[in-house]
Motif scaffolding. Structure first.
Motif, PDB file in Angstrom:
ATOM      1  N   TYR A 147       0.832  -1.204   0.000  1.00  0.00           N
ATOM      2  CA  TYR A 147       0.000   0.000   0.000  1.00  0.00           C
ATOM      3  C   TYR A 147       0.866   1.253   0.000  1.00  0.00           C
ATOM      4  O   TYR A 147       0.618   2.192  -0.761  1.00  0.00           O
ATOM      5  CB  TYR A 147      -0.941  -0.007   1.198  1.00  0.00           C
ATOM      6  CG  TYR A 147      -1.868   1.193   1.196  1.00  0.00           C
ATOM      7  CD1 TYR A 147      -2.896   1.279   0.275  1.00  0.00           C
ATOM      8  CD2 TYR A 147      -1.687   2.250   2.082  1.00  0.00           C
ATOM      9  CE1 TYR A 147      -3.744   2.378   0.232  1.00  0.00           C
ATOM     10  CE2 TYR A 147      -2.517   3.353   2.053  1.00  0.00           C
ATOM     11  CZ  TYR A 147      -3.535   3.417   1.123  1.00  0.00           C
ATOM     12  OH  TYR A 147      -4.356   4.506   1.079  1.00  0.00           O
ATOM     13  N   ARG A 148       1.880   1.265   0.849  1.00  0.00           N
ATOM     14  CA  ARG A 148       2.751   2.442   0.910  1.00  0.00           C
ATOM     15  C   ARG A 148       3.451   2.689  -0.418  1.00  0.00           C
ATOM     16  O   ARG A 148       3.758   3.833  -0.759  1.00  0.00           O
ATOM     17  CB  ARG A 148       3.789   2.272   2.017  1.00  0.00           C
ATOM     18  CG  ARG A 148       3.222   2.432   3.420  1.00  0.00           C
ATOM     19  CD  ARG A 148       4.293   2.280   4.488  1.00  0.00           C
ATOM     20  NE  ARG A 148       3.745   2.535   5.810  1.00  0.00           N
ATOM     21  CZ  ARG A 148       4.421   2.436   6.940  1.00  0.00           C
ATOM     22  NH1 ARG A 148       5.690   2.064   6.917  1.00  0.00           N
ATOM     23  NH2 ARG A 148       3.843   2.691   8.101  1.00  0.00           N
ATOM     24  N   TRP A 149       3.705   1.632  -1.148  1.00  0.00           N
ATOM     25  CA  TRP A 149       4.412   1.754  -2.423  1.00  0.00           C
ATOM     26  C   TRP A 149       3.464   1.962  -3.594  1.00  0.00           C
ATOM     27  O   TRP A 149       3.878   1.916  -4.749  1.00  0.00           O
ATOM     28  CB  TRP A 149       5.268   0.511  -2.657  1.00  0.00           C
ATOM     29  CG  TRP A 149       6.344   0.311  -1.629  1.00  0.00           C
ATOM     30  CD1 TRP A 149       6.805   1.232  -0.731  1.00  0.00           C
ATOM     31  CD2 TRP A 149       7.068  -0.896  -1.376  1.00  0.00           C
ATOM     32  NE1 TRP A 149       7.788   0.671   0.066  1.00  0.00           N
ATOM     33  CE2 TRP A 149       7.973  -0.622  -0.304  1.00  0.00           C
ATOM     34  CE3 TRP A 149       7.063  -2.172  -1.936  1.00  0.00           C
ATOM     35  CZ2 TRP A 149       8.849  -1.596   0.203  1.00  0.00           C
ATOM     36  CZ3 TRP A 149       7.930  -3.135  -1.437  1.00  0.00           C
ATOM     37  CH2 TRP A 149       8.815  -2.838  -0.385  1.00  0.00           C
ATOM     38  N   ASN A 150       2.197   2.160  -3.321  1.00  0.00           N
ATOM     39  CA  ASN A 150       1.196   2.420  -4.365  1.00  0.00           C
ATOM     40  C   ASN A 150       1.090   1.268  -5.361  1.00  0.00           C
ATOM     41  O   ASN A 150       0.865   1.476  -6.552  1.00  0.00           O
ATOM     42  CB  ASN A 150       1.524   3.715  -5.121  1.00  0.00           C
ATOM     43  CG  ASN A 150       1.534   4.918  -4.220  1.00  0.00           C
ATOM     44  OD1 ASN A 150       0.593   5.154  -3.479  1.00  0.00           O
ATOM     45  ND2 ASN A 150       2.613   5.677  -4.274  1.00  0.00           N
ATOM     46  N   LEU A 151       1.206   0.058  -4.849  1.00  0.00           N
ATOM     47  CA  LEU A 151       1.107  -1.116  -5.707  1.00  0.00           C
ATOM     48  C   LEU A 151      -0.180  -1.892  -5.458  1.00  0.00           C
ATOM     49  O   LEU A 151      -0.444  -2.895  -6.125  1.00  0.00           O
ATOM     50  CB  LEU A 151       2.318  -2.031  -5.505  1.00  0.00           C
ATOM     51  CG  LEU A 151       3.671  -1.404  -5.864  1.00  0.00           C
ATOM     52  CD1 LEU A 151       4.812  -2.368  -5.558  1.00  0.00           C
ATOM     53  CD2 LEU A 151       3.715  -0.977  -7.333  1.00  0.00           C
ATOM     54  N   THR A 152      -0.984  -1.438  -4.511  1.00  0.00           N
ATOM     55  CA  THR A 152      -2.296  -2.018  -4.260  1.00  0.00           C
ATOM     56  C   THR A 152      -3.148  -0.949  -3.602  1.00  0.00           C
ATOM     57  O   THR A 152      -2.627   0.065  -3.102  1.00  0.00           O
ATOM     58  CB  THR A 152      -2.204  -3.272  -3.366  1.00  0.00           C
ATOM     59  OG1 THR A 152      -3.456  -3.951  -3.363  1.00  0.00           O
ATOM     60  CG2 THR A 152      -1.824  -2.903  -1.939  1.00  0.00           C
ATOM     61  N   ASN A 153      -4.448  -1.177  -3.575  1.00  0.00           N
ATOM     62  CA  ASN A 153      -5.332  -0.165  -2.978  1.00  0.00           C
ATOM     63  C   ASN A 153      -5.495  -0.341  -1.476  1.00  0.00           C
ATOM     64  O   ASN A 153      -6.177   0.451  -0.824  1.00  0.00           O
ATOM     65  CB  ASN A 153      -6.707  -0.179  -3.660  1.00  0.00           C
ATOM     66  CG  ASN A 153      -7.427  -1.524  -3.522  1.00  0.00           C
ATOM     67  OD1 ASN A 153      -7.104  -2.340  -2.662  1.00  0.00           O
ATOM     68  ND2 ASN A 153      -8.422  -1.738  -4.372  1.00  0.00           N
ATOM     69  N   GLY A 154      -4.887  -1.388  -0.916  1.00  0.00           N
ATOM     70  CA  GLY A 154      -4.955  -1.587   0.525  1.00  0.00           C
ATOM     71  C   GLY A 154      -6.291  -2.065   1.036  1.00  0.00           C
ATOM     72  O   GLY A 154      -6.539  -2.076   2.230  1.00  0.00           O
ATOM     73  N   LYS A 155      -7.169  -2.496   0.122  1.00  0.00           N
ATOM     74  CA  LYS A 155      -8.525  -2.876   0.508  1.00  0.00           C
ATOM     75  C   LYS A 155      -8.524  -4.068   1.459  1.00  0.00           C
ATOM     76  O   LYS A 155      -9.196  -4.060   2.486  1.00  0.00           O
ATOM     77  CB  LYS A 155      -9.335  -3.195  -0.749  1.00  0.00           C
ATOM     78  CG  LYS A 155     -10.797  -3.513  -0.499  1.00  0.00           C
ATOM     79  CD  LYS A 155     -11.521  -3.753  -1.813  1.00  0.00           C
ATOM     80  CE  LYS A 155     -12.997  -4.068  -1.574  1.00  0.00           C
ATOM     81  NZ  LYS A 155     -13.710  -4.300  -2.864  1.00  0.00           N
ATOM     82  N   ASN A 156      -7.784  -5.107   1.119  1.00  0.00           N
ATOM     83  CA  ASN A 156      -7.677  -6.290   1.974  1.00  0.00           C
ATOM     84  C   ASN A 156      -6.507  -7.136   1.493  1.00  0.00           C
ATOM     85  O   ASN A 156      -5.944  -6.901   0.417  1.00  0.00           O
ATOM     86  CB  ASN A 156      -8.975  -7.108   1.968  1.00  0.00           C
ATOM     87  CG  ASN A 156      -9.443  -7.449   0.564  1.00  0.00           C
ATOM     88  OD1 ASN A 156      -8.713  -8.052  -0.214  1.00  0.00           O
ATOM     89  ND2 ASN A 156     -10.674  -7.056   0.231  1.00  0.00           N
ATOM     90  N   VAL A 157      -6.130  -8.144   2.296  1.00  0.00           N
ATOM     91  CA  VAL A 157      -4.958  -8.953   1.952  1.00  0.00           C
ATOM     92  C   VAL A 157      -5.197  -9.804   0.708  1.00  0.00           C
ATOM     93  O   VAL A 157      -4.244 -10.142   0.005  1.00  0.00           O
ATOM     94  CB  VAL A 157      -4.533  -9.842   3.139  1.00  0.00           C
ATOM     95  CG1 VAL A 157      -4.054  -8.984   4.302  1.00  0.00           C
ATOM     96  CG2 VAL A 157      -5.659 -10.767   3.576  1.00  0.00           C
ATOM     97  N   VAL A 158      -6.449 -10.143   0.451  1.00  0.00           N
ATOM     98  CA  VAL A 158      -6.759 -10.920  -0.751  1.00  0.00           C
ATOM     99  C   VAL A 158      -6.411 -10.116  -1.997  1.00  0.00           C
ATOM    100  O   VAL A 158      -5.764 -10.619  -2.930  1.00  0.00           O
ATOM    101  CB  VAL A 158      -8.242 -11.331  -0.773  1.00  0.00           C
ATOM    102  CG1 VAL A 158      -8.589 -12.010  -2.099  1.00  0.00           C
ATOM    103  CG2 VAL A 158      -8.556 -12.260   0.393  1.00  0.00           C
ATOM    104  N   GLN A 159      -6.822  -8.844  -2.013  1.00  0.00           N
ATOM    105  CA  GLN A 159      -6.507  -7.985  -3.146  1.00  0.00           C
ATOM    106  C   GLN A 159      -5.012  -7.727  -3.241  1.00  0.00           C
ATOM    107  O   GLN A 159      -4.443  -7.689  -4.334  1.00  0.00           O
ATOM    108  CB  GLN A 159      -7.266  -6.668  -3.033  1.00  0.00           C
ATOM    109  CG  GLN A 159      -7.084  -5.741  -4.235  1.00  0.00           C
ATOM    110  CD  GLN A 159      -7.581  -6.376  -5.517  1.00  0.00           C
ATOM    111  OE1 GLN A 159      -8.701  -6.882  -5.568  1.00  0.00           O
ATOM    112  NE2 GLN A 159      -6.758  -6.377  -6.559  1.00  0.00           N
ATOM    113  N   THR A 160      -4.376  -7.544  -2.093  1.00  0.00           N
ATOM    114  CA  THR A 160      -2.934  -7.309  -2.089  1.00  0.00           C
ATOM    115  C   THR A 160      -2.186  -8.492  -2.688  1.00  0.00           C
ATOM    116  O   THR A 160      -1.248  -8.322  -3.478  1.00  0.00           O
ATOM    117  CB  THR A 160      -2.438  -7.056  -0.656  1.00  0.00           C
ATOM    118  OG1 THR A 160      -3.061  -5.867  -0.144  1.00  0.00           O
ATOM    119  CG2 THR A 160      -0.924  -6.862  -0.623  1.00  0.00           C
ATOM    120  N   GLU A 161      -2.591  -9.707  -2.349  1.00  0.00           N
ATOM    121  CA  GLU A 161      -1.940 -10.893  -2.909  1.00  0.00           C
ATOM    122  C   GLU A 161      -2.146 -10.951  -4.425  1.00  0.00           C
ATOM    123  O   GLU A 161      -1.212 -11.255  -5.179  1.00  0.00           O
ATOM    124  CB  GLU A 161      -2.484 -12.166  -2.261  1.00  0.00           C
ATOM    125  CG  GLU A 161      -1.834 -13.436  -2.785  1.00  0.00           C
ATOM    126  CD  GLU A 161      -2.349 -14.699  -2.116  1.00  0.00           C
ATOM    127  OE1 GLU A 161      -2.060 -15.798  -2.643  1.00  0.00           O
ATOM    128  OE2 GLU A 161      -3.032 -14.605  -1.083  1.00  0.00           O
TER     129      GLU A 161
END
Length: 218
Positions: A147-161
């Motif tokens: 999230y800090r690196w602007n590579l995901t929206n930080g919505k949840n860990v599923v989206q981050t993965e």
């Protein structure tokens, strides 16, 4: 920077910082890794590495583990927190490994996630670190960094993965997720965050992160 340039910067920086990558949790085989990862939920790896030698001295395989009572397991692992749930999980999954898998840790997500107290992240760690399957386990450090690196929206860990697997080459997932864990601990922690020390966030994510979420400086 474009998103691809940010991805390349992350990969190159982490390779420079961590050319060799230590495994956070001490273990000797898939079973001891599975138990260690289970114990690490809401507990530091340092604490887990202090407790597992005590547990494994009594039982480092499912056949010996079921000879202990849930109460005995709970007493040993109590410092790791959540000991009622974890002790039942360890005892229960050990029985299932014996009854359904000949005492061996299975090598599929479906079978691993069917075990008591084993979620997707635990299964992913075992799949990657014990069996070498490409996986990208997302813990709190990786979720925060993405999230800090602007590579995901930080919505949840599923989206981050999903985003991590989409952005980073599959052949480096197993090393990269460990590099990110170490980086998160050493350079970009949740508390006591020093942006001047955090070279990756300072270079590729600082402006937008602070604009959108100034609370990250607290």
């Amino acid at each position: 920077m474009t998103k691809q340039e940010r991805v390349d910067f992350v990969i190159n920086t982490l390779n420079q910082l961590y050319p060799s990558i230590p495994i956070p949790l001490d273990h000797k085989d898939p079973y001891t890794l599975l138990i260690a990862v289970l114990l690490s939920a809401q507990c530091t790896d340092v604490r887990v590495n202090q407790i597992t030698p005590l547990l494994f001295a009594k039982a480092d395989n499912p056949f010996d583990m079921i000879k202990l009572s849930i109460e005995e397991i709970r007493e040993i692992i109590r410092p790791c927190g959540l000991s009622p749930m974890k002790s039942k999980g360890i005892y229960g999954l050990s029985h299932i490994l014996i009854d359904q898998h000949d005492g061996q840790v299975p090598q599929t997500y479906e079978a691993l996630e069917a075990l008591p107290a084993v979620g997707h992240k635990t299964a992913a760690v075992v799949m990657s670190q014990a069996f070498g399957f490409p996986a990208f386990p997302v813990d709190t450090h990786i979720h925060r960094l993405m999230y800090r690196w602007n590579l995901t929206n930080g919505k949840n860990v599923v989206q981050t993965e999903k985003d991590a697997k989409r952005l980073f080459p599959e052949q480096i997932w197993n090393d990269l997720h460990l590099q990110m864990i170490w980086y998160g601990r050493e350079y970009s922690p949740a508390r006591g965050w020093d942006l001047e020390k955090d070279i990756i966030t300072r270079t590729i994510g600082r402006a937008s992160v602070l604009k959108a979420h100034p609370q990250y400086l607290k």
